[in-house]
Structures are given as structure tokens and as C-alpha cells.
Design a protein around this motif. Structure first.
Motif, short mmCIF file in Angstrom:
data_model
loop_
_atom_site.label_atom_id
_atom_site.label_comp_id
_atom_site.label_asym_id
_atom_site.label_seq_id
_atom_site.Cartn_x
_atom_site.Cartn_y
_atom_site.Cartn_z
N ARG A 148 -12.81 17.24 -0.69
CA ARG A 148 -12.53 16.23 0.32
C ARG A 148 -13.86 15.97 1.01
O ARG A 148 -14.47 16.89 1.57
CB ARG A 148 -11.49 16.70 1.35
CG ARG A 148 -10.16 17.09 0.78
CD ARG A 148 -9.43 15.93 0.08
NE ARG A 148 -8.15 16.36 -0.44
CZ ARG A 148 -7.96 16.99 -1.61
NH1 ARG A 148 -8.97 17.27 -2.40
NH2 ARG A 148 -6.75 17.33 -1.99
N ASP A 165 -6.62 16.94 9.75
CA ASP A 165 -5.77 16.07 8.93
C ASP A 165 -5.75 16.53 7.47
O ASP A 165 -4.68 16.59 6.83
CB ASP A 165 -6.24 14.62 9.00
CG ASP A 165 -6.06 13.99 10.38
OD1 ASP A 165 -5.30 14.56 11.21
OD2 ASP A 165 -6.67 12.94 10.63
N ILE A 166 -6.90 16.87 6.94
CA ILE A 166 -7.01 17.32 5.54
C ILE A 166 -6.21 18.61 5.36
O ILE A 166 -5.46 18.76 4.39
CB ILE A 166 -8.48 17.51 5.13
CG1 ILE A 166 -9.15 16.14 5.00
CG2 ILE A 166 -8.59 18.31 3.84
CD1 ILE A 166 -10.67 16.20 4.93
N GLN A 168 -3.73 19.78 7.19
CA GLN A 168 -2.28 19.55 7.34
C GLN A 168 -1.71 18.96 6.06
O GLN A 168 -0.63 19.40 5.62
CB GLN A 168 -2.01 18.63 8.53
CG GLN A 168 -2.18 19.34 9.85
CD GLN A 168 -1.99 18.43 11.05
OE1 GLN A 168 -2.15 17.22 10.98
NE2 GLN A 168 -1.67 19.03 12.18
N LYS A 169 -2.38 18.03 5.43
CA LYS A 169 -1.91 17.46 4.17
C LYS A 169 -1.94 18.51 3.06
O LYS A 169 -1.02 18.57 2.24
CB LYS A 169 -2.76 16.26 3.77
CG LYS A 169 -2.51 15.03 4.59
CD LYS A 169 -3.42 13.90 4.19
CE LYS A 169 -3.31 12.73 5.16
NZ LYS A 169 -4.32 11.72 4.93
N ALA A 172 0.95 20.97 3.45
CA ALA A 172 2.32 20.40 3.45
C ALA A 172 3.03 20.63 2.11
O ALA A 172 2.48 20.78 1.09
CB ALA A 172 2.25 18.92 3.76
#
Length: 172
Positions: A148, A165-166, A168-169, A172
Motif C-alpha cells: 500500500r 484506513d489501510i 482497518q480495511k 476487516a
């Protein structure tokens, strides 16, 4: 979750001693590469693998991508030699996720100028850092499922939010 935070070179008692040599002693590029992988093997055997067996998450500041960037890109060590060491030392172990903080070389050099006393890598030329950046970007292009790319030329809060954000994705 148990999270093990570590770094390369270093992460172990022996690795930290090798780190001092690597950061401060002049040596042939292939010697530097071999010492990096010696430190990495010790790191994998005594920190990373035991943590993974326990079910822990391992967060490492650098890993083999750095060898492709610094030793291949920066120093000119043939890629095939580093690939051979990667296969031997890691035995298939690869990160699940790699965050690559990208900044223009000029920004990187300016940031280093305000840092502590520079080590031997940090004293290198802007061209050396261009080759390293290109090495990292080539690695990210070749393995987009793992990398990323984060624009590190923005305010710290924006960079931090990208990381959150990275992750959390990813989780998930």
C-alpha cells in the motif's frame, strides 16, 4: 491481539550489533548484503517465527524489500543474488502487508538534514536515494497485492489517517 514491534537491521541482540556495523562501517556492497541477511535470519528465527507461532502480529520497520531497494537499487548488487538469499533465509516467509511511505527524494534529503548525526546510508547522494526509491516502487509495482503506497509528503495527520484506513480495511 499481541503485536510484536521490531526493526531491521536489528530486532535481536546479535542483529543490533550487526546494525552498528552496517550503519557505521565501510564495506563491500556484497558484504553489506550478506550481513543484512545474517541479521534477518537471526531475526526471523528468534523473534518473527516464534511470534507468528504464538498467533501474534509482527510489525517490522523494514524487511527484505529494503534489501532490494538499498542493496540492489542503491548499491547495485545483482537482483539474482538477493533473490537467492531471500529464498534461503526466509524459506517462503513474506509480509502480508507492506506500507510504503513515499516522498520525493528532495524531501527525504531535506528531512535527513534536520535529523540526528547521519549514518553511512544517510550521508549518500541524492542519486543513491533516487535508486532506492525506484527500487521500492518497482517492488510495489511487482507485488501490488501486498503493498500500500502512502504519500508521505503530506501533513503527519493525513499520513496517519491513511495508515489507520489501510489497517482497518486489511483487518476487516
Amino acid at each position: 491481539l499481541e503485536v510484536v514491534s521490531t526493526r531491521e537491521p536489528g530486532g535481536t541482540q546479535l542483529g543490533e550489533r550487526l546494525r552498528e556495523l552496517l550503519l557505521h562501517e565501510s564495506m563491500h556492497a556484497e558484504t553489506e548484503t550478506l550481513l543484512m541477511f545474517a541479521a534477518r535470519r537471526e531475526h526471523i528465527a528468534t523473534v518473527i517465527e516464534p511470534a507468528l507461532v504464538r498467533g501474534a502480529w509482527v510489525v517490522s520497520d523494514r524487511f527484505t524489500d529494503a534489501s532490494f531497494a538499498y542493496q540492489c537499487g542503491g548499491r547495485g548488487v545483482p537482483r539474482e543474488k538477493v533473490e537467492t538469499l531471500e529464498t534461503w533465509v526466509q524459506q517462503g516467509l513474506q509480509p502480508d502487508l507492506t506500507l510504503l511511505f513515499d516522498v520525493p527524494v528532495e524531501v527525504s534529503v531535506a528531512r535527513l538534514a534536520t535529523a540526528r548525526v547521519p549514518d553511512k546510508f544517510e550521508r549518500e547522494s541524492a542519486e543513491f536515494f533516487r535508486r532506492i526509491r525506484n527500487g521500492y516502487l518497482a517492488r510495489a509495482t511487482a507485488q501490488p497485492q501486498r503493498f500500500r503506497l502512502i504519500d508521505g509528503n503530506r501533513p503527519l495527520d493525513a499520513v496517519r489517517q491513511d495508515v489507520v484506513d489501510i489497517l482497518q480495511k486489511f483487518c476487516a
